[in-house]
Design a protein around this motif. Sequence first.
Motif, PDB file in Angstrom:
ATOM      1  N   ASN A 174       0.851  -1.195   0.000  1.00  0.00           N
ATOM      2  CA  ASN A 174       0.000   0.000   0.000  1.00  0.00           C
ATOM      3  C   ASN A 174       0.885   1.242   0.000  1.00  0.00           C
ATOM      4  OD1 ASN A 174      -2.336  -1.464  -0.032  1.00  0.00           O
ATOM      5  ND2 ASN A 174      -2.821  -1.192   2.133  1.00  0.00           N
ATOM      6  N   ASP A 175       1.489   1.499  -1.163  1.00  0.00           N
ATOM      7  CA  ASP A 175       2.378   2.658  -1.283  1.00  0.00           C
ATOM      8  C   ASP A 175       1.771   3.744  -2.166  1.00  0.00           C
ATOM      9  OD1 ASP A 175       2.513   1.217  -3.619  1.00  0.00           O
ATOM     10  OD2 ASP A 175       4.664   1.458  -3.896  1.00  0.00           O
ATOM     11  N   TYR A 176       0.449   3.681  -2.352  1.00  0.00           N
ATOM     12  CA  TYR A 176      -0.227   4.684  -3.176  1.00  0.00           C
ATOM     13  C   TYR A 176      -0.261   6.022  -2.451  1.00  0.00           C
ATOM     14  CZ  TYR A 176      -1.895   0.641  -5.843  1.00  0.00           C
ATOM     15  OH  TYR A 176      -1.974  -0.502  -6.590  1.00  0.00           O
ATOM     16  N   ASP A 177      -0.443   7.086  -3.243  1.00  0.00           N
ATOM     17  CA  ASP A 177      -0.568   8.426  -2.651  1.00  0.00           C
ATOM     18  C   ASP A 177      -1.999   8.708  -2.211  1.00  0.00           C
ATOM     19  OD1 ASP A 177       2.184   9.296  -3.134  1.00  0.00           O
ATOM     20  OD2 ASP A 177       1.643   9.217  -5.256  1.00  0.00           O
ATOM     21  N   THR A 178      -2.977   8.174  -2.979  1.00  0.00           N
ATOM     22  CA  THR A 178      -4.392   8.413  -2.646  1.00  0.00           C
ATOM     23  C   THR A 178      -5.172   7.111  -2.774  1.00  0.00           C
ATOM     24  OG1 THR A 178      -4.947   8.988  -4.939  1.00  0.00           O
ATOM     25  CG2 THR A 178      -4.281  10.796  -3.478  1.00  0.00           C
ATOM     26  N   TYR A 179      -6.336   7.076  -2.110  1.00  0.00           N
ATOM     27  CA  TYR A 179      -7.211   5.907  -2.150  1.00  0.00           C
ATOM     28  C   TYR A 179      -8.648   6.388  -2.295  1.00  0.00           C
ATOM     29  CZ  TYR A 179      -3.131   3.541  -0.192  1.00  0.00           C
ATOM     30  OH  TYR A 179      -1.876   3.057   0.019  1.00  0.00           O
ATOM     31  N   SER A 180      -9.432   5.711  -3.149  1.00  0.00           N
ATOM     32  CA  SER A 180     -10.862   6.015  -3.270  1.00  0.00           C
ATOM     33  C   SER A 180     -11.662   4.792  -2.838  1.00  0.00           C
ATOM     34  CB  SER A 180     -11.215   6.392  -4.715  1.00  0.00           C
ATOM     35  OG  SER A 180     -11.028   5.290  -5.583  1.00  0.00           O
ATOM     36  N   ILE A 181     -12.732   5.031  -2.069  1.00  0.00           N
ATOM     37  CA  ILE A 181     -13.556   3.957  -1.526  1.00  0.00           C
ATOM     38  C   ILE A 181     -14.979   4.161  -2.030  1.00  0.00           C
ATOM     39  CG2 ILE A 181     -14.374   2.848   0.584  1.00  0.00           C
ATOM     40  CD1 ILE A 181     -11.938   4.216   1.991  1.00  0.00           C
ATOM     41  N   ASP A 182     -15.469   3.186  -2.797  1.00  0.00           N
ATOM     42  CA  ASP A 182     -16.773   3.315  -3.432  1.00  0.00           C
ATOM     43  C   ASP A 182     -17.633   2.118  -3.027  1.00  0.00           C
ATOM     44  OD1 ASP A 182     -18.967   3.613  -5.021  1.00  0.00           O
ATOM     45  OD2 ASP A 182     -17.886   3.545  -6.932  1.00  0.00           O
TER      46      ASP A 182
END
Length: 700
Positions: free
Chosen positions: A150-158
């Motif tokens: 989990n090295d992402y800069d942003t996360y979206s939760i839908d």
Amino acid sequence: MRELFNKIKNGVLVFALMLSFGVVANAQNLCDDTRYAKADFNISATTICTPDVVTLSNLTAGTGYSFVYDYKGEPWDYVYKKGTASLQNQYTTIDRPAELTILFMGVNANKEKMVGCRNIIVKPSTKPVFSYQVCSNNAVELVIPQHKLNDYDTYSIDFGPGIAVKNITKADLPYTEKATYTLPRTLKINGGYNNFSKNCPNADAGTQVKPVVYSLTGPGSYQEFNANMTKLEMTSPNRVKLTFDGPYVTNPTYEFKLFQYIKGNPANTATSLINNLIPGTYEIKNLDSTKAYCFYASRKDACSIGNERTAELCTHPLQPAIFSPIKNNLFWTKYPQLLFGSPSFFFFGAEYNNSQEIIRTENGLETAISIQKDRISYTDNSINCTKRYCYRIKQTTWGKYDYMQFRGESYSNERCVDRSEVHPPQIEDAYVSSDADKNVVTFTNNVTWYLPFKRNFLYKEVNNKTVVVDSVDATVFSISDNNYLGNAVKALEKPEKYWVTFKDICNSESELSPMVESVFLKAEAGERVTWSSGNPYSMSTPSTYELIPLDETTKVAQAAVLMSAGQFTFGPDLDRFEENAFFKIKVTPADGSGKVSYSNVLSFPIVSQIVLPNVFTPNGDGYNDLLVFKGKTKKFTSFEFELYDRFGALIYQNKDKNASWDGKVNGRPLAAGVYFYKFKADVAGASSIYTTSGSLEIMR
């Protein structure tokens, strides 16, 4: 109903303190095994998105390459032939982001097995690592943990229609949210990098979140992140690797713990081994190899209705395989036929099944043999005892526990049978003797062994290494070292050290016999011979040494000369020989067995020469009336004798080495006085002409 079940379960299990065990997470087998030489290689990328291809390069030089692109810690015998020779791989079956191990196996320039490992991160989409749990009231708890992947800069939760998409950043990890939804619904979670070029092209297709169904009938409720002990592998009789799958937890109150108890004891004697158990693989060390153990995970239920516990996985140690001609016999600890030692009906919402099979590997090729689930022994009658066999016992368990589906696999430790690693007792009685251009080792095989013998082998020391030089059928008890150099026979040139062994019909080779050493005879300066002092006998010592001259023409042995004790050099009589003197050493053993050992035959070159007197009296008295040309002349291919007076005039000439001279020239006696001669001859095999000169006095 589930609440009642948890009350019963809590009353049964009382956790007590037991022994502590070392724990190492994510342990690899071959990657960390120091028995193998280290290999290295490069990979085209350390992170890829499916369906991209990874390419290997810059491999350590060697042969027999085999690559495993998703190595999970199995031993060499199980993975080598399952590997591929391809330097490229496309990952197509990955549905979650994962860090995988690429294993490289081969044989290096030193003929050693070598192993190299590299890790690669494979992502099927922009879907990050996460988990969720569903309670009976449709409350869903979502966790996005801090994780290497989990090295992402942003996360979206839908959470689908009617629910606003939530956006968070990496600073919010670990992230937890809990809410009640109408189920089922599709959950989509995607991670993104600020650098768009790093993003995988595929987005998360979504996960179907379903309500939990508590039913006494049917297969049980399935949830993607339901807690489960999915795999147990005994990497040795006292070590296991456990794989746990389940939800990530951020609240310590609801952390899973790993428990272990000794099989046969009540489950309520279990002790806690690991706190904060998260999905992954763990190694448990220092187990008692004489016992079997059961493992499960448990915690306070996050839905606040009691305790949650997984089904158990247990060890079933496999004992060393017993070979009896010609079959392999296996024995192992019986796997539990009841969940936690009790019938399934004891637990509400429980059903337990298991099956058993033998994983058999023959020279690296694996097959599975299904057997009755309660068996504890097996005889493998279909073996070729010259091959290597390895065995593991695999248990598969499935059913439902606490109304939730479970499935797990338990593998016993590996046991191998390789008859080439079994060594019968050594041959004890051997001796070596030289015969013409070869050494011959003769032996007696009195070994008692339970398998028929197949072949006898002769070993020799070459460049400080013991190597096989020849072999014969097991019914032959004499082996020659023919000393071949290419296709030509190389003359014996030094003492040699030998050992003998035998192999049985299963390729079990005996220990090396005691060493025997040939006696080597050679010429030394000053017309002397010397011989080595090594012992040609394995069960005796030399008693006497005799130097035997051989007839120059027939090579028949002549009268021997007995050497003194401790004597290894001698000046022999060479007068009887013309071109070459031939000798050999005869050794007699002290044990009186009569096993005579001979050295090589030494060819001692004789120096060609002419011998003339310095006074010659051709006066007819019958004594010294003829000048005879004596000496070692047999190798002369030409002959020229010239006699001169004191003024240098040539008086007499002879080109026949077998002719004699009566002192006359042209039929008239030569006057008394001092004359001078010159002699020259071509010598066979010599690079120069033999010459000599001197004076000869004629007296009458």
